[in-house]
Write an enzyme that holds these catalytic residues in place. Sequence first.
Site, PDB file in Angstrom:
ATOM      1  N   GLN A 177      -0.346 -15.048   7.380  1.00  0.00           N
ATOM      2  CA  GLN A 177      -1.740 -14.543   7.396  1.00  0.00           C
ATOM      3  C   GLN A 177      -2.030 -13.919   8.768  1.00  0.00           C
ATOM      4  O   GLN A 177      -1.113 -13.415   9.386  1.00  0.00           O
ATOM      5  CB  GLN A 177      -2.744 -15.633   7.032  1.00  0.00           C
ATOM      6  CG  GLN A 177      -2.667 -16.106   5.580  1.00  0.00           C
ATOM      7  CD  GLN A 177      -1.581 -17.124   5.324  1.00  0.00           C
ATOM      8  OE1 GLN A 177      -1.456 -18.095   6.033  1.00  0.00           O
ATOM      9  NE2 GLN A 177      -0.781 -16.919   4.295  1.00  0.00           N
ATOM     10  N   ASP A 232      -0.830  -9.372   6.285  1.00  0.00           N
ATOM     11  CA  ASP A 232      -0.134  -8.184   5.761  1.00  0.00           C
ATOM     12  C   ASP A 232       0.162  -7.156   6.851  1.00  0.00           C
ATOM     13  O   ASP A 232       0.228  -5.951   6.575  1.00  0.00           O
ATOM     14  CB  ASP A 232      -0.946  -7.506   4.639  1.00  0.00           C
ATOM     15  CG  ASP A 232      -1.319  -8.483   3.540  1.00  0.00           C
ATOM     16  OD1 ASP A 232      -0.466  -9.293   3.187  1.00  0.00           O
ATOM     17  OD2 ASP A 232      -2.476  -8.431   3.070  1.00  0.00           O
ATOM     18  N   GLY A 239       3.242 -13.427   1.820  1.00  0.00           N
ATOM     19  CA  GLY A 239       4.271 -12.620   1.172  1.00  0.00           C
ATOM     20  C   GLY A 239       4.925 -11.774   2.237  1.00  0.00           C
ATOM     21  O   GLY A 239       4.359 -10.777   2.666  1.00  0.00           O
ATOM     22  N   HIS A 240       6.066 -12.223   2.724  1.00  0.00           N
ATOM     23  CA  HIS A 240       6.732 -11.505   3.807  1.00  0.00           C
ATOM     24  C   HIS A 240       7.864 -10.668   3.228  1.00  0.00           C
ATOM     25  O   HIS A 240       8.752 -11.175   2.564  1.00  0.00           O
ATOM     26  CB  HIS A 240       7.240 -12.497   4.861  1.00  0.00           C
ATOM     27  CG  HIS A 240       6.118 -13.176   5.588  1.00  0.00           C
ATOM     28  ND1 HIS A 240       6.293 -14.219   6.452  1.00  0.00           N
ATOM     29  CD2 HIS A 240       4.784 -12.935   5.567  1.00  0.00           C
ATOM     30  CE1 HIS A 240       5.113 -14.596   6.942  1.00  0.00           C
ATOM     31  NE2 HIS A 240       4.188 -13.832   6.402  1.00  0.00           N
ATOM     32  N   LYS A 271       4.663  -8.794   9.479  1.00  0.00           N
ATOM     33  CA  LYS A 271       5.341  -9.812  10.299  1.00  0.00           C
ATOM     34  C   LYS A 271       6.765 -10.056   9.825  1.00  0.00           C
ATOM     35  O   LYS A 271       7.669 -10.259  10.631  1.00  0.00           O
ATOM     36  CB  LYS A 271       4.569 -11.140  10.229  1.00  0.00           C
ATOM     37  CG  LYS A 271       3.174 -11.065  10.814  1.00  0.00           C
ATOM     38  CD  LYS A 271       2.416 -12.361  10.607  1.00  0.00           C
ATOM     39  CE  LYS A 271       1.987 -12.598   9.181  1.00  0.00           C
ATOM     40  NZ  LYS A 271       0.972 -11.692   8.658  1.00  0.00           N
TER      41      LYS A 271
END
Length: 436
Positions: free
Chosen positions: A224, A13, A40-41, A16
């Site tokens: 991650q 988080d 979750g990007h 990225k």
Amino acid sequence: MNNLAVVGAQWGDEGKGKVVDLLAPRFSAVVRFQGGPNAGHTVVFGGRTHALHHIPSGIFHDGVRCLVGAGALVDPERLIEELDGLGEAGIDPVGRLLLSAKAHVILPLHRALDGAMEARLGTSAIGTTRRGIGPAYAAKAQRWGVRLGDLADGARVAAELDRALAAGVADWCRALGAEVPEPERVAEQVAVWWERLEPLVGNVTRELHETLEAGRPVLFEGAQGALLDVDHGTYPFVTSSSTVAGGIPASLGIAPRAVEAVLGIVKAYATRVGAGPFPTEDTGSLGDALREAGREFGTTTGRPRRCGWFDAVAARYAVRINGLDALAVTKFDVLSGIDPLRIAVGYALDGDPVGDFSDVGDAWDRLEPIWEELPGWSEPLTAVRRLEDLPAGARRYLDRVAELAGVPVALVSVGPDREQTIVDPRGLLSAWIAGR
Ligand code: IMP
């Protein structure tokens, strides 16, 4: 140099997705190498927020090939939802996106096992995203996994699954109270998935080799973060893949030297979702203030994130285990108005200084951070686009982060939008990446 890796240098988080989206136009290809829909990007532009889980964050740029390599996981049901979301944003993935036939598939069974095991663990749960990541990687290692390319033949997937169920997987499901899948039903699902995914599945290994041999620039996109790495993170409170830069060549089947530079992404403070050690966590009002100001709720699960101060011991460790060349500092705007600020510059264990993150062993409960206090600033940073325009306190904070981590800061994010970035202030990225 041509090829850059962008990896998380904390517990995920870090932002990225935004950095990859920003840098993507300089590259021919953006490649995911590990993880799956636990990621979750978030990419924000034109007033819209796009959440990506499998698909590389370069997908919004025309002419950038997005690849998902062998070491990643794909949940067909979730991927299809994600593809539908892209369609709504006017993006046709065919021709842009290629998924490795060797990437393993997350079946509903894996999700059910993940959820059931977490529920059983109760207060000692890992706090996984319950997306089936651990069981799918376990199935791969136990050799009863299903690969994307296998989906071409639903009957074969059903037969293999039948074999695995008979070999003990059915007993495992029953013991956990998870539904035992019916192979024929799975074959039907597989046929539906394949109809949609077939045009997107292919030989990523060969395409990547050809791209690298042609000297076209490649960006490797981590998911991650370093401290969630299965080997080097805070085991067992980790994800199930190699999140560090060293995982890139192994997961993709390319030479280690193809990864020419590594950019580590850190938040200006620290967060973690799920259980496990977090030495600089603040469970009081500062943590609440960071969560509120930084909107620290999971992109994938919506869970509130644990929040705390920047941990320079962890950052130095992330630099070493990844070979980071530089840092990108994100969410810097969130620190405005917090005064004084703190950074953990060391740890003490039973009163003795601990030199390195890896020296802590399992003694997290007895660990005390050694703090350094820095003056804060009150000015908002969201409109700042040059280092020179930052308030003095903010400059000092960034300089101290770089000094403690031992690598320079090559990018600073001051808001979620693409535009809200101090891009490459020292020209480091331009010097490293020839780009296209
Ligand atoms: P899993 O990857 O779902 O098995 O979860 C294992 C641990 O990694 C849990 O603590 C999760 O919260 C954490 N985790 C997995 N993916 C992410 C991510 O993308 N961001 C932050 N934490 C993650």
